[in-house]
Write a protein that holds these residues in place. Structure first.
Motif, PDB file in Angstrom:
ATOM      1  N   ILE A  47     -49.224  -8.125  -8.218  1.00  0.00           N
ATOM      2  CA  ILE A  47     -48.745  -6.822  -7.776  1.00  0.00           C
ATOM      3  C   ILE A  47     -48.999  -5.794  -8.863  1.00  0.00           C
ATOM      4  CG2 ILE A  47     -46.733  -5.546  -6.947  1.00  0.00           C
ATOM      5  CD1 ILE A  47     -45.623  -8.466  -6.206  1.00  0.00           C
ATOM      6  N   LEU A  48     -49.842  -4.823  -8.543  1.00  0.00           N
ATOM      7  CA  LEU A  48     -50.239  -3.771  -9.480  1.00  0.00           C
ATOM      8  C   LEU A  48     -49.604  -2.452  -9.064  1.00  0.00           C
ATOM      9  CD1 LEU A  48     -52.547  -5.953  -9.662  1.00  0.00           C
ATOM     10  CD2 LEU A  48     -54.070  -4.073 -10.163  1.00  0.00           C
ATOM     11  N   PRO A  49     -49.333  -1.576 -10.038  1.00  0.00           N
ATOM     12  CA  PRO A  49     -48.912  -0.226  -9.670  1.00  0.00           C
ATOM     13  C   PRO A  49     -50.037   0.444  -8.887  1.00  0.00           C
ATOM     14  CG  PRO A  49     -48.929  -0.528 -12.075  1.00  0.00           C
ATOM     15  CD  PRO A  49     -49.450  -1.777 -11.466  1.00  0.00           C
ATOM     16  N   LEU A  52     -53.073   2.108 -10.539  1.00  0.00           N
ATOM     17  CA  LEU A  52     -54.094   1.205 -11.063  1.00  0.00           C
ATOM     18  C   LEU A  52     -54.743   0.406  -9.931  1.00  0.00           C
ATOM     19  CD1 LEU A  52     -55.590  -0.162 -13.417  1.00  0.00           C
ATOM     20  CD2 LEU A  52     -53.645  -1.745 -13.604  1.00  0.00           C
ATOM     21  N   GLY A  53     -53.963   0.095  -8.922  1.00  0.00           N
ATOM     22  CA  GLY A  53     -54.448  -0.746  -7.830  1.00  0.00           C
ATOM     23  C   GLY A  53     -55.575  -0.144  -7.019  1.00  0.00           C
ATOM     24  N   TYR A  54     -55.458   1.143  -6.678  1.00  0.00           N
ATOM     25  CA  TYR A  54     -56.508   1.765  -5.860  1.00  0.00           C
ATOM     26  C   TYR A  54     -57.855   1.817  -6.565  1.00  0.00           C
ATOM     27  CZ  TYR A  54     -53.709   2.747  -1.810  1.00  0.00           C
ATOM     28  OH  TYR A  54     -52.960   2.603  -0.674  1.00  0.00           O
ATOM     29  N   PRO A  55     -57.919   2.284  -7.827  1.00  0.00           N
ATOM     30  CA  PRO A  55     -59.234   2.246  -8.487  1.00  0.00           C
ATOM     31  C   PRO A  55     -59.732   0.815  -8.695  1.00  0.00           C
ATOM     32  CG  PRO A  55     -57.586   3.286  -9.934  1.00  0.00           C
ATOM     33  CD  PRO A  55     -56.923   2.994  -8.630  1.00  0.00           C
ATOM     34  N   THR A  56     -58.816  -0.121  -8.892  1.00  0.00           N
ATOM     35  CA  THR A  56     -59.208  -1.530  -9.035  1.00  0.00           C
ATOM     36  C   THR A  56     -59.859  -2.024  -7.751  1.00  0.00           C
ATOM     37  OG1 THR A  56     -57.490  -1.977 -10.685  1.00  0.00           O
ATOM     38  CG2 THR A  56     -58.352  -3.866  -9.454  1.00  0.00           C
ATOM     39  N   LEU A  57     -59.259  -1.700  -6.604  1.00  0.00           N
ATOM     40  CA  LEU A  57     -59.830  -2.111  -5.324  1.00  0.00           C
ATOM     41  C   LEU A  57     -61.194  -1.465  -5.099  1.00  0.00           C
ATOM     42  CD1 LEU A  57     -59.647  -3.655  -2.681  1.00  0.00           C
ATOM     43  CD2 LEU A  57     -58.293  -1.750  -1.747  1.00  0.00           C
ATOM     44  N   ASP A  58     -61.338  -0.193  -5.470  1.00  0.00           N
ATOM     45  CA  ASP A  58     -62.645   0.475  -5.344  1.00  0.00           C
ATOM     46  C   ASP A  58     -63.716  -0.243  -6.158  1.00  0.00           C
ATOM     47  OD1 ASP A  58     -61.567   2.404  -3.671  1.00  0.00           O
ATOM     48  OD2 ASP A  58     -61.347   3.902  -5.259  1.00  0.00           O
ATOM     49  N   ILE A  59     -63.377  -0.636  -7.368  1.00  0.00           N
ATOM     50  CA  ILE A  59     -64.337  -1.335  -8.239  1.00  0.00           C
ATOM     51  C   ILE A  59     -64.643  -2.722  -7.680  1.00  0.00           C
ATOM     52  CG2 ILE A  59     -64.646  -2.346 -10.542  1.00  0.00           C
ATOM     53  CD1 ILE A  59     -62.949   0.173 -11.516  1.00  0.00           C
ATOM     54  N   ALA A  72     -50.463  -2.906   0.609  1.00  0.00           N
ATOM     55  CA  ALA A  72     -49.912  -1.726  -0.062  1.00  0.00           C
ATOM     56  C   ALA A  72     -48.525  -1.490   0.509  1.00  0.00           C
ATOM     57  CB  ALA A  72     -50.783  -0.503   0.163  1.00  0.00           C
ATOM     58  N   ASP A  73     -47.603  -1.059  -0.342  1.00  0.00           N
ATOM     59  CA  ASP A  73     -46.259  -0.775   0.140  1.00  0.00           C
ATOM     60  C   ASP A  73     -46.138   0.671   0.570  1.00  0.00           C
ATOM     61  OD1 ASP A  73     -46.061   0.674  -2.217  1.00  0.00           O
ATOM     62  OD2 ASP A  73     -44.287  -0.350  -2.947  1.00  0.00           O
ATOM     63  N   PHE A  74     -45.000   0.991   1.149  1.00  0.00           N
ATOM     64  CA  PHE A  74     -44.723   2.350   1.598  1.00  0.00           C
ATOM     65  C   PHE A  74     -44.796   3.290   0.402  1.00  0.00           C
ATOM     66  CE2 PHE A  74     -41.750   5.816   2.488  1.00  0.00           C
ATOM     67  CZ  PHE A  74     -42.322   6.298   3.654  1.00  0.00           C
ATOM     68  N   GLY A  75     -45.529   4.357   0.535  1.00  0.00           N
ATOM     69  CA  GLY A  75     -45.673   5.313  -0.548  1.00  0.00           C
ATOM     70  C   GLY A  75     -46.756   4.944  -1.538  1.00  0.00           C
ATOM     71  N   MET A  79     -49.488  -2.352  -5.016  1.00  0.00           N
ATOM     72  CA  MET A  79     -50.491  -3.053  -4.217  1.00  0.00           C
ATOM     73  C   MET A  79     -50.470  -4.526  -4.594  1.00  0.00           C
ATOM     74  SD  MET A  79     -53.616  -0.331  -4.465  1.00  0.00           S
ATOM     75  CE  MET A  79     -54.798  -1.411  -3.687  1.00  0.00           C
ATOM     76  N   GLY A  80     -50.601  -5.387  -3.602  1.00  0.00           N
ATOM     77  CA  GLY A  80     -50.609  -6.829  -3.830  1.00  0.00           C
ATOM     78  C   GLY A  80     -51.962  -7.426  -3.511  1.00  0.00           C
ATOM     79  N   PHE A  81     -52.574  -8.061  -4.510  1.00  0.00           N
ATOM     80  CA  PHE A  81     -53.870  -8.716  -4.360  1.00  0.00           C
ATOM     81  C   PHE A  81     -53.644 -10.215  -4.216  1.00  0.00           C
ATOM     82  CE2 PHE A  81     -54.796  -4.717  -6.289  1.00  0.00           C
ATOM     83  CZ  PHE A  81     -56.084  -4.375  -5.904  1.00  0.00           C
ATOM     84  N   PHE A  82     -54.140 -10.809  -3.135  1.00  0.00           N
ATOM     85  CA  PHE A  82     -53.994 -12.239  -2.899  1.00  0.00           C
ATOM     86  C   PHE A  82     -55.024 -12.991  -3.744  1.00  0.00           C
ATOM     87  CE2 PHE A  82     -51.296 -10.699   0.204  1.00  0.00           C
ATOM     88  CZ  PHE A  82     -50.821 -11.649   1.084  1.00  0.00           C
ATOM     89  N   VAL A  83     -54.537 -13.896  -4.572  1.00  0.00           N
ATOM     90  CA  VAL A  83     -55.354 -14.674  -5.504  1.00  0.00           C
ATOM     91  C   VAL A  83     -55.030 -16.156  -5.313  1.00  0.00           C
ATOM     92  CG1 VAL A  83     -55.586 -12.795  -7.195  1.00  0.00           C
ATOM     93  CG2 VAL A  83     -53.620 -14.341  -7.324  1.00  0.00           C
ATOM     94  N   PRO A  84     -55.823 -17.064  -5.877  1.00  0.00           N
ATOM     95  CA  PRO A  84     -55.561 -18.490  -5.695  1.00  0.00           C
ATOM     96  C   PRO A  84     -54.173 -18.901  -6.201  1.00  0.00           C
ATOM     97  CG  PRO A  84     -57.771 -18.167  -6.556  1.00  0.00           C
ATOM     98  CD  PRO A  84     -57.079 -16.829  -6.614  1.00  0.00           C
TER      99      PRO A  84
END
Length: 152
Positions: A47-49, A52-59, A72-75, A79-84
């Motif tokens: 779970i990223l703030p 940071l999460g949006y630019p991370t997802l873009d990359i 992504a949560d409300f507001g 952001m939660g990234f599913f990992v192994p």
């Protein structure tokens, strides 16, 4: 971004529930469109703030054809990234929280809008997850970009 379809994603997600049939039945009828599912079985969630999460997802989207599921949560504050599974136990990172074995996460029904949480990348039903090393690389690049913007 979407996956193969809501039904395939539903099957994959509810497979971790203690009673998958009961979970699916309740989830499909829940007016909020969310279920509480255990992490640490088929996936962990980093779970990223949001800032940071949006630019991370873009990359990540530039590095690979398809990242694993992302919530992504409300507001958009997190952001939660599913990992192994097991990633959270080995993760060392400032400002990143994790949901692994022994924790539960709120998950919206795939393909349906839910009040407080939504899919940015829908599960594809096949078990595609984000590689933690690629996620870390994308996070470093995103953080560097944020720092450059702050200097300007």
């Amino acid at each position: 971004m979407t996956g193969l379809g809501p039904k395939t994603a539903v099957e994959w997600l509810v497979s971790v529930a203690p009673d998958p049939d009961a979970c699916r039945w309740e989830w499909e009828r829940n007016p909020l469109g969310v279920a509480l599912l255990p992490a640490g079985r088929r996936w962990d969630v980093l779970i990223l703030p949001g800032e940071l999460g949006y630019p991370t997802l873009d990359i990540l989207a530039r590095l690979i054809d398809r990242p694993g599921p992302v919530l992504a949560d409300f507001g958009d504050s997190r952001m939660g990234f599913f990992v192994p599974p097991g990633t959270v136990g080995r993760w060392i990172g400032t400002g990143v929280r994790g949901a692994g074995r022994g924790t539960w996460i709120v998950v919206p029904y795939p393909g349906r809008a839910a009040g407080g949480v939504r899919w940015l990348v829908l599960p594809d039903g096949s078990g595609t997850l984000t590689d933690p090393a690629l996620l870390e690389l994308a996070m470093h690049e995103a953080a560097a970009g944020i720092a450059r913007e702050g200097d300007g």
